[in-house]
Scaffold this active site. Sequence first.
Site, PDB file in Angstrom:
ATOM      1  CB  SER A 152      -0.864   0.006   1.264  1.00  0.00           C
ATOM      2  OG  SER A 152      -1.463   1.273   1.457  1.00  0.00           O
ATOM      3  CE1 TYR A 170      -3.681  -2.571   5.465  1.00  0.00           C
ATOM      4  CE2 TYR A 170      -3.581  -0.204   5.046  1.00  0.00           C
ATOM      5  CZ  TYR A 170      -3.701  -1.504   4.576  1.00  0.00           C
ATOM      6  OH  TYR A 170      -3.816  -1.736   3.224  1.00  0.00           O
TER       7      TYR A 170
END
Length: 254
Positions: A147, A160
């Site tokens: 990401s 995360y």
Amino acid sequence: MSNNNEHKLAGKVAVVTGASKGIGASIAKHLAAEGASVVVNYASSKSGADKVVTEITGAGGRAIAVQGDVSKKADIDRLFAETKKSYGKLDVLVNNAGIYEFGPLEQITEEHFHKQFNLNVLGLILTTQEALKYFPADGGSVINVSSVVGESPLPNASVYSATKGAVDAVTKSLAKELGAKKIRVNSINPGMIETEGVHAAGFMESEFPKQVVSQTPLGRIGQPQDIGKVAAFFASDDAGWVTGETLLISGGMR
Ligand code: NAP
């Protein structure tokens, strides 16, 4: 379709984890459209995985759905054994399955930490370890779905973001370690992509998409197909001299 040599992945076999929806489903469809036989892995959404398989086979491609929680070693072992049983080998592994749970520092619990690290990092390492037993002598391609937050961590998402920072480190480490076996390891680092998971988390109804678009030079939210086609490139011989890369696919947001 798979016998057509104009297709970049003709004759290749690919496992895509978490392919019953979202980014993984798009990657599975793009790999199949390029001629790969695809194993559509899922955890709980059998109907989603079956729908992806039907779309692929309906377009003349090859695919099967295989259930397996890829944060669990026993399920991982079974996933690759079933791949071998159906297609005889493995050339491409896409580590896409991942979860995102956001929350401020005060709300972080051990459970929140382990849930995300067990799937996003440990699971991805264990699948790659198992895939190594199946890649042929002429090599393979591992594509990790990371990401933008690996490089640009978000507030209220420290755990995360940390999982994706770890994924980027694993990608670069394993690229160096596995190069001698002709195994390429790259990551795809999406910005915000409109998926079932993003809808379920309520992100689309929040201010978040507006903020993302305002910081995105190409001026929109990403769609799963923006990622699928880049995965097909990384899987193919067109990327034969590319390893250890972490490619932002985010419309220029960084
Ligand atoms: P999604 O819509 O929530 O889909 C997640 C997929 O992963 C589903 O197919 C789900 O299967 C599967 N999955 C979940 N837990 C699993 C497990 N333990 N074992 C096997 N499969 C499992 O997610 P997404 O938005 O497409 O995200 C996919 C990946 O992209 C993740 O790694 C995420 O971190 C990354 N990413 C997403 C975005 C974004 O904005 N969407 C941005 C950057 C990176 P079931 O449905 O069967 O549970």
